[in-house]
Enzyme design. Structure first.
Site, PDB file in Angstrom:
ATOM      1  N   CYS A 421       0.789  -1.215   0.000  1.00  0.00           N
ATOM      2  CA  CYS A 421       0.000   0.000   0.000  1.00  0.00           C
ATOM      3  C   CYS A 421       0.828   1.274   0.000  1.00  0.00           C
ATOM      4  CB  CYS A 421      -0.969  -0.014   1.162  1.00  0.00           C
ATOM      5  SG  CYS A 421      -0.153  -0.227   2.755  1.00  0.00           S
ATOM      6  N   HIS A 465      -2.969   0.639   6.554  1.00  0.00           N
ATOM      7  CA  HIS A 465      -3.117   0.878   5.124  1.00  0.00           C
ATOM      8  C   HIS A 465      -2.783   2.332   4.838  1.00  0.00           C
ATOM      9  CE1 HIS A 465      -4.363  -0.246   1.196  1.00  0.00           C
ATOM     10  NE2 HIS A 465      -5.426   0.580   1.145  1.00  0.00           N
ATOM     11  N   ASP A 481      -7.747   4.520  -3.966  1.00  0.00           N
ATOM     12  CA  ASP A 481      -6.902   3.510  -3.335  1.00  0.00           C
ATOM     13  C   ASP A 481      -6.148   2.754  -4.420  1.00  0.00           C
ATOM     14  OD1 ASP A 481      -5.650   1.628  -1.835  1.00  0.00           O
ATOM     15  OD2 ASP A 481      -7.432   0.990  -0.713  1.00  0.00           O
TER      16      ASP A 481
END
Lengths: 664, 324
Positions: A421, A465, A481
């Protein structure tokens, strides 16, 4: 003729000087070993090993050879202990070195334990050291382990008492265990009502504890430790249904500043004017139970409407408290996952949202420039181009990402193409900014395990995250994202699914599932015990009409409840459960009745004479008294134990016998 | 009128106190057996170790509160509650225990007097009990519904009846944090025999030469020969045997025991103080008993015997011990 007090003192000292017998020493060694085991995970490995060896050798030495340990051996060990701790920790002060020193001293205390007195003080000190293990973690298993370590210590204390016979080894624990179990009610009362301190008397608790969780600086690879950390980060209980998995983004920090390598959150100074927020349905209200982080900020579902009590909101709608979170924290927030955040962007924010360090990552900048040329001002299109790059450009999700060079974004985008991430969020925001679109990195948690039994969402550290927010005209800051473009499972199924096959053996799926279910016990423990702070304590007496009980009210409640529990236990203790002889009881009853009728039994009088006198005194009951007297004498004296049938008849006779007072 | 009312009120109060607070009144006075321990006569205080343990608990409590460590607080409370409840266990170890019998042994003044105390456990097993008497502290334990004898030894000083001292039965069971104790003053008396004199003449009729002469004349069995010692009567010299030997040999005779009849007479001892006479008679009695002889003890007020055996021996010693 009465013994002088000196005698009593003498006998006490005899007791204390009694040599330690083998059983007591074995139990003491076991107790010390248990305490050592509690601390072992945190001790420097070599020190732990040496202490365990000293313990084992001492036990074997006293068991098979006997005799004292030479001073020549003891002194160097005692001198070496502080030196070893100094060498291992660098400083003698602080919690970890202090605990290590205490454990070491406890083990060395065994070397000179030859008498009952030494053993007793070792037990007292040992229980202290065992308790100190809880300073490093107060989870339910740890607490249970510490309680178990108390058992051999208490058993050793009991073995110091003179006894006729040494019981079997396992039986030595029975009484301490029973006593601890029976002491639970009193302990709970004390736990509930002992007034808590509103501020610590000394030290900043937890100032040096190893920190876990999201840090305000994010460099490539920093998250790896987090993503393999299974400890709970927060638990969220929603008032209604939980949001769908794709919307479980818990915002922590907004990172604006990029220095070429790492993203950093600028100070989360509270702002009188957070970014404007236009929420849309649905709204989610929930309570968060946050594990201690040692940091200031809180996590809330993206995006919180308002700060909870005791917390403040920054301009970018981050939540923070003025004091670091050193204990489990509960707070309530309402959030709107669908919203428009800061539809209008002022110049200062736009500048911060476009900041890039000069002289880094030329290829990424060039790529962004080509997108800018192709799509112009269309931020959505540029973001889409970046996402499709990640999706189709041969990128993969990998926790073991190779290290990146100076131009980290270039290295990642055109070299390694592996990462997780933070790599994706970092590269994505860099590309957006390079293309002239305000963007920022958001760090927090995503996902979590829905514990249906407990009705709450368990978010672990491994759910940490990082994602991006891109400012779109008219829509404000919008969540992108990029990790989801590479690995959609990360968002829909969670970190564990995304990292499938990359975890260690102990992260196997079934084990994870079992641990997730077991977490409900941890949550209960956290809520009921760990989270029982002064605030909740003050609310304890609310049902009894005492609003916000103060110190005095709590002390009074403690005294009252303790007295109640004590009275109960005293009743149990004082009750004499000697089974009374039914014949004697009946006879006593008969005598009481006769005494009321004016014929009390004299101390010198046997039953025969008494019955005769009663018959003379109460002639109207002559026949009854004759029968009663004969029956009693037969039952009492004719045989060793009265036969059941005549006894029952006699009892009935006595019950029916109502003597009338003689009218004189 | 008011004075009598007040006096009766006082005596009532005293009787009540006697009943309710035996510690203040009755326990100092000897009481008849059996003595059962109950809550009104059991005292408990923390031991020194108990106080130290309390201090450690307080430290733990403060630490747990300071670091807002609820797990540590819970366990500290648990440990404190267990420590507190150990006080109840200490109480239970004594509650219901009863002293059934007291059997004093025999001792001469200056020796230790053994006393066997018979305890009954009642309904539950008890461990870690201790009797404190005269510096020694024998420990004992009893199974449930069993009885046991504990021997204590009392120092003795003078002859005569020795009231048992107040005995302290105590326990620090189970953890040594609290000491529970109770006083026992059984109304039993032991008898201390007089201290025998260390040296002195033999009793009249015991192993004296005259007796041996008589015994020899009466045709006792010849026991053996021995070297002549100055003062041996010539009548006993074994001339024939001596002729074959370097020196003179003397005949010795075995006396039948029942013939040894001693008269230990108070009035026959002159020139000694009262206690010295008792001491001499005591020694004589001991010697006579050791020699398995028959003897008669003549005291100013009574005459014991002639008789022999253990019973007579103790009767005589008791009579001597009880002399004014």
């Amino acid at each position: 003729m009465t013994p002088r007090p000196a005698d009593a003192r003498l006998s006490t000292s005899i007791d204390a000087q009694r040599p330690l017998d083998r059983r007591a020493f074995d139990l003491l060694c076991l107790g010390v070993a248990a305490v050592l085991a509690l601390h072992l995970p945190r001790l420097p490995p070599r020190l732990g090993l040496v202490l365990a060896a000293v313990l084992a050798v001492r036990w074997a030495q006293r068991r098979w050879r006997g005799g004292r340990v030479s001073l020549l051996l003891k002194l160097p060990l005692v001198a070496a202990l502080p030196l070893a701790i100094l060498a291992a920790y660098g400083s003698p002060f602080g919690r970890a070195p202090g605990a290590a020193l205490a454990v070491g001293m406890l083990v060395l205390k065994l070397l000179e334990s030859e008498r009952a007195r030494d053993a007793a003080s070792a037990v007292a000190f040992g229980s202290f050291v065992a308790m100190s293990a809880l300073l490093f973690g107060q989870s339910l298993p740890m607490t249970v382990l510490v309680a178990l370590a108390l058992l051999p210590l208490l058993a050793a204390l009991q073995a110091l008492q003179p006894a006729a016979a040494v019981p079997p080894f396992a039986r030595a624990f029975a009484r301490p265990a029973l006593l601890l179990a029976l002491s639970l009610p009193l302990a709970l009362v004390a736990f509930l009502f002992v007034p808590r301190l509103s501020s610590p008397l000394w030290g900043a608790p937890g100032a040096e504890q190893a920190r876990t969780g999201i840090s305000p600086r994010m460099a490539p690879g920093d998250f790896v430790d987090l993503l393999t950390d299974d400890r709970p980060a927060l638990r969220v209980a929603f008032d209604g249904a939980p949001p769908p998995p794709g919307q479980r983004y818990f915002r922590g920090l907004v990172m604006w500043h990029f220095d070429g390598r790492a993203w950093a959150a600028t100070s989360t100074a509270p702002s009188s004017q957070p970014e404007a927020l236009h929420p849309q349905a649905p709204l989610y209200s929930y309570e968060v139970t946050l594990e201690p982080t040692g940091r200031h900020w809180l996590f809330a579902l993206d995006t919180p409407l308002a700060a909870p009590a005791d917390a403040l909101m920054s301009a970018a709608r981050e939540l923070a408290r003025s004091r670091p979170i050193d204990a489990v924290l509960h707070y309530r927030v309402t959030s709107a996952p669908r919203r428009a955040l800061a539809p209008a962007l002022d110049d200062a924010e736009r500048r911060r949202g476009l900041q890039l360090p000069p002289g880094f990552d030329p290829r990424a900048r060039a790529l962004a420039a080509t997108w800018r040329q192709r799509h112009g001002d269309d931020a959505r299109a540029i973001a889409g181009a970046a996402l499709s790059l990640f999706h189709d450009g041969g990128f993969s999700y990998n926790l073991a990402a190779p290290p990146l060079g100076r131009d980290s974004v270039d290295d990642f985008l055109f070299g390694t193409r592996e990462g997780f991430c933070e790599h994706y969020a970092s590269a994505f925001v860099f590309l957006m900014r390079a293309a002239g679109i305000p963007a920022r990195v958001v760090a927090g948690y995503q996902g979590g395990y829905w514990n249906a039994l407990g009705g709450y969402l368990l978010v672990r550290q491994s759910d940490a995250h990082a994602w991006a927010e891109v400012w779109l005209p008219g829509q404000g800051w919008t969540r992108y994202d990029p990790t989801a473009a590479v690995r959609p499972e990360r968002v829909t199924l969670g970190a564990a699914a995304a990292a499938a096959g990359q975890g260690a053996w102990y992260q196997a799926d079934w084990l994870q599932a079992a641990r997730n279910r077991w977490d409900i016990v941890n949550r209960l423990w956290d809520r009921a015990v760990i989270g029982f702070d002064s605030l909740r304590q003050r609310g304890l007496l609310t049902p009894f009409g005492v609003e916000r009980a103060d110190w005095g009210a709590l002390a009074a409640a403690l005294a009252a409840m303790s007295a109640l529990v004590l009275a109960l236990s005293l009743l149990l203790v004082l009750a004499r459960r000697e089974r009374r002889d039914p014949l004697a009881a009946a006879q006593a009853r008969l005598e009481r009745r006769l005494a009321r009728a004016g014929v009390a039994r004299r101390p010198s009088e046997g039953p025969l004479h008494y019955f005769r006198r009663a018959t003379r005194a109460l002639p109207q009951h002559r026949d009854e008294l004759h029968a009663l007297g004969d029956a009693y004498l037969a039952l009492r004296y004719a045989c060793a134990a009265p036969a059941p049938e005549p006894l029952r008849n006699y009892l009935i006779q006595v019950r029916r016998f109502r003597p009338r007072r003689m009218v004189q | 009128m008011a004075a009598t009312a007040l006096r009766s009120l006082l005596s009532q109060a005293y009787a009540r106190a006697e009943r309710r607070l035996p510690a203040l009144t009755r326990l100092k006075a000897p009481e008849p057996l059996p003595i059962a321990l109950h809550r009104r006569r059991i005292y408990i205080v923390p031991t020194r170790f108990g106080l130290g343990f309390g201090a450690i608990l307080a430290t733990m409590l403060l630490g747990a509160l300071n670091y807002t460590n609820n797990a540590a607080l819970l366990l500290t409370c648990l440990l404190a509650a267990a420590a507190f409840n150990s006080m109840l266990l200490a109480f239970r170890a004594l509650d219901g225990l009863s002293l059934r019998t007291v059997r004093p042994g025999h001792a001469f003044a200056g020796e230790a007097l053994p006393v066997d105390l018979g305890f009954a456990a009642g309904g539950r097993a008890r461990a870690g009990l201790r009797i404190d008497a005269a510096g020694a502290a024998p420990c004992f334990a009893i199974e449930a519904n069993a009885e046991t004898d504990v021997r204590i030894e009392l120092p003795t000083d003078t002859r005569g009846p020795l009231p048992l001292p107040r005995l302290r039965v105590s326990t620090t069971w189970p953890f040594g944090l609290f000491r529970a104790w109770s006083w026992l003053s059984p109304d039993t008396r032991a008898l201390v025999y007089p201290r025998p004199e260390a040296h002195g003449p033999a009793a009249p009729g015991a192993d004296s030469d005259g007796e041996r002469v008589q015994g020899g004349a009466a045709g006792d069995a010849l026991a053996g020969l021995r070297e002549y010692r100055a003062g041996d009567p010539l009548k006993l010299v074994a001339w024939k045997a001596s002729a074959r030997h370097a020196g003179l040999l003397v005949k010795e005779f075995e006396r039948p025991r029942d013939r040894d009849e001693r008269r230990l007479d108070w009035h026959a001892i002159r020139g000694l103080s009262h206690e010295a006479r008792i001491a001499r008679l005591t020694r004589w009695v001991i010697e006579a008993h050791a020699a398995n002889a028959r003897w008669t003890l003549v005291l100013p007020a009574e005459t014991l015997g002639p008789d022999a055996g253990v019973g007579h021996y103790h009767r005589c010693l008791a009579a001597l011990a009880l002399l004014p």
